[in-house]
Motif scaffolding. Structure first.
Motif, short mmCIF file in Angstrom:
data_model
loop_
_atom_site.label_atom_id
_atom_site.label_comp_id
_atom_site.label_asym_id
_atom_site.label_seq_id
_atom_site.Cartn_x
_atom_site.Cartn_y
_atom_site.Cartn_z
N MET A 45 -0.31 19.60 50.35
CA MET A 45 -1.18 18.74 51.14
C MET A 45 -2.10 19.61 52.01
N ARG A 46 -3.26 19.05 52.32
CA ARG A 46 -4.21 19.80 53.14
C ARG A 46 -4.21 19.27 54.57
N TYR A 47 -4.18 20.22 55.51
CA TYR A 47 -4.21 19.90 56.93
C TYR A 47 -5.30 20.72 57.60
N PHE A 48 -5.91 20.12 58.62
CA PHE A 48 -6.81 20.84 59.51
C PHE A 48 -6.02 21.24 60.76
N ILE A 49 -6.16 22.48 61.17
CA ILE A 49 -5.56 22.96 62.42
C ILE A 49 -6.68 23.13 63.44
N GLN A 50 -6.53 22.52 64.60
CA GLN A 50 -7.47 22.72 65.70
C GLN A 50 -6.87 23.74 66.66
N PHE A 51 -7.65 24.77 66.98
CA PHE A 51 -7.12 25.82 67.84
C PHE A 51 -8.24 26.44 68.67
N SER A 52 -7.86 27.29 69.60
CA SER A 52 -8.83 27.98 70.45
C SER A 52 -8.33 29.40 70.68
N TYR A 53 -9.25 30.27 71.09
CA TYR A 53 -8.84 31.65 71.37
C TYR A 53 -9.83 32.33 72.29
N PHE A 54 -9.31 33.28 73.04
CA PHE A 54 -10.12 34.17 73.86
C PHE A 54 -10.27 35.46 73.07
N GLY A 55 -11.49 35.81 72.73
CA GLY A 55 -11.70 36.80 71.69
C GLY A 55 -11.69 38.27 72.08
N LYS A 56 -11.44 38.58 73.34
CA LYS A 56 -11.56 39.97 73.78
C LYS A 56 -10.73 40.94 72.95
N ALA A 57 -9.52 40.59 72.59
CA ALA A 57 -8.60 41.51 71.91
C ALA A 57 -8.80 41.56 70.40
N TYR A 58 -9.73 40.74 69.87
CA TYR A 58 -9.83 40.58 68.42
C TYR A 58 -11.17 41.03 67.86
N HIS A 59 -11.11 41.49 66.63
CA HIS A 59 -12.32 41.91 65.92
C HIS A 59 -12.90 40.71 65.16
N GLY A 60 -13.07 39.62 65.91
CA GLY A 60 -13.61 38.41 65.30
C GLY A 60 -12.55 37.55 64.65
N TRP A 61 -13.02 36.50 63.96
CA TRP A 61 -12.11 35.57 63.30
C TRP A 61 -11.60 36.13 61.97
N GLN A 62 -12.50 36.60 61.14
CA GLN A 62 -12.17 36.89 59.74
C GLN A 62 -11.41 38.19 59.56
N ASN A 63 -10.44 38.16 58.64
CA ASN A 63 -9.61 39.33 58.35
C ASN A 63 -10.44 40.58 58.12
N GLN A 64 -10.00 41.69 58.70
CA GLN A 64 -10.63 42.99 58.53
C GLN A 64 -9.55 43.98 58.11
N PRO A 65 -9.90 44.99 57.29
CA PRO A 65 -8.88 45.90 56.77
C PRO A 65 -8.22 46.78 57.83
N ASN A 66 -8.95 47.16 58.88
CA ASN A 66 -8.41 48.11 59.85
C ASN A 66 -8.55 47.64 61.29
N ALA A 67 -8.54 46.33 61.50
CA ALA A 67 -8.68 45.79 62.86
C ALA A 67 -7.97 44.45 62.95
N ILE A 68 -7.45 44.13 64.11
CA ILE A 68 -6.75 42.88 64.30
C ILE A 68 -7.74 41.73 64.47
N THR A 69 -7.47 40.61 63.82
CA THR A 69 -8.35 39.44 63.89
C THR A 69 -7.53 38.19 64.19
N VAL A 70 -8.23 37.15 64.61
CA VAL A 70 -7.56 35.88 64.91
C VAL A 70 -6.96 35.29 63.63
N GLN A 71 -7.68 35.36 62.52
CA GLN A 71 -7.18 34.83 61.26
C GLN A 71 -5.85 35.48 60.88
N GLU A 72 -5.78 36.79 61.01
CA GLU A 72 -4.56 37.52 60.68
C GLU A 72 -3.37 37.05 61.52
#
Length: 251
Positions: A1-28
């Motif tokens: 089944m498909r679900y939408f997740i609603q969330f929020s974040y403070f981005g200072k510690a992250y290299h953006g939303w999308q997965n990156q090979p050598n940096a921490i991201t919100v998606q990860e």
């Protein structure tokens, strides 16, 4: 089944939303939390990408998982598991095929700046010490609504099919100790809002006239627009979807 997740974040510690090979991201981080709690590998498809250091007061992502028997309990456990700078507000059952990115009809961003040094807003807003003409900035902002092609505000070498965006509102307002720029459109280009704000600040400082906005947009040249402002002042505040994609009675 498909679900939408609603969330929020403070981005200072992250290299953006999308997965990156050598940096921490919100998606990860969010995917790891979901995968751990659901005991299976889960991929979260986000409503869009935010750059390093950008924040989201409202963001959505979709996941395909087995039926969730107790959504409130999963939300509670996710928030207990996630770091303090990421929070889940809700999980919603949606119709088959609903897509967090492609079904979004509108997005709103805010950019915060302060005119006086404020240690409590240091990580939250951009400090601008120069005098600013807010009326001129609002006149220039209104002109954005007269255009569709915003290549001049796009990050260079961006691989997109079109630079067209339907900007539906753009204005500055003074909210107590901070100045807030709000802009709403059907979609945004990479770095677009930060470049728009940087250009409007040039207008506010008298380095450009409001009418220069027309010339800059017509040029389609990133070099003609103002410098991008820092990421720390940028917030994704709202993502809107058609009501009919939500299927709560089956969730």
């Amino acid at each position: 089944m498909r679900y939408f997740i609603q969330f929020s974040y403070f981005g200072k510690a992250y290299h953006g939303w999308q997965n990156q090979p050598n940096a921490i991201t919100v998606q990860e981080v969010l995917q790891k939390a979901l995968s751990t709690l659901l005991r299976k590998t889960v991929e979260v498809v986000g409503a869009g990408r935010t750059d390093a250091g950008v924040h989201a007061r409202q963001m959505y992502g979709h996941v395909d998982v087995d039926a969730i028997s107790d959504i409130d309990d999963l939300v509670y456990r996710l928030n207990a598991f996630l770091p303090d700078d990421i929070a889940v507000q809700g999980i919603h059952k949606v119709v088959d095929g609903a897509h967090a990115r492609f079904d979004a009809v509108e997005r709103t961003y805010e950019y915060w700046l302060v005119k006086e040094k404020d240690p409590f807003l240091f990580d939250h807003a951009h400090f601008v010490k120069h005098p600013l003409d807010v009326d001129a900035m609002n006149k220039a902002a209104k002109m954005l609504l007269e255009h569709r092609d915003f290549e001049c505000f796009s990050k260079s070498n961006t691989d997109v099919k079109t630079f067209n965006c339907d900007v539906r509102e753009a204005f500055w307002a003074i909210d107590k100790e901070k100045w807030v720029f709000t802009i709403t459109a059907d979609r945004f280009l990479r770095n677009m809002v930060r470049a728009v704000v940087g250009t409007l600040l040039e207008v506010g400082m008298g380095k450009m006239s409001p009418e220069d906005i027309h010339r800059i947009i017509a040029s389609k040249d990133r070099g003609e627009a103002g410098a991008s402002v820092p990421a720390k002042g940028l917030y994704l505040t709202k993502v809107s979807y058609p009501k009919e994609i939500f299927d709560e009675q089956k969730g």
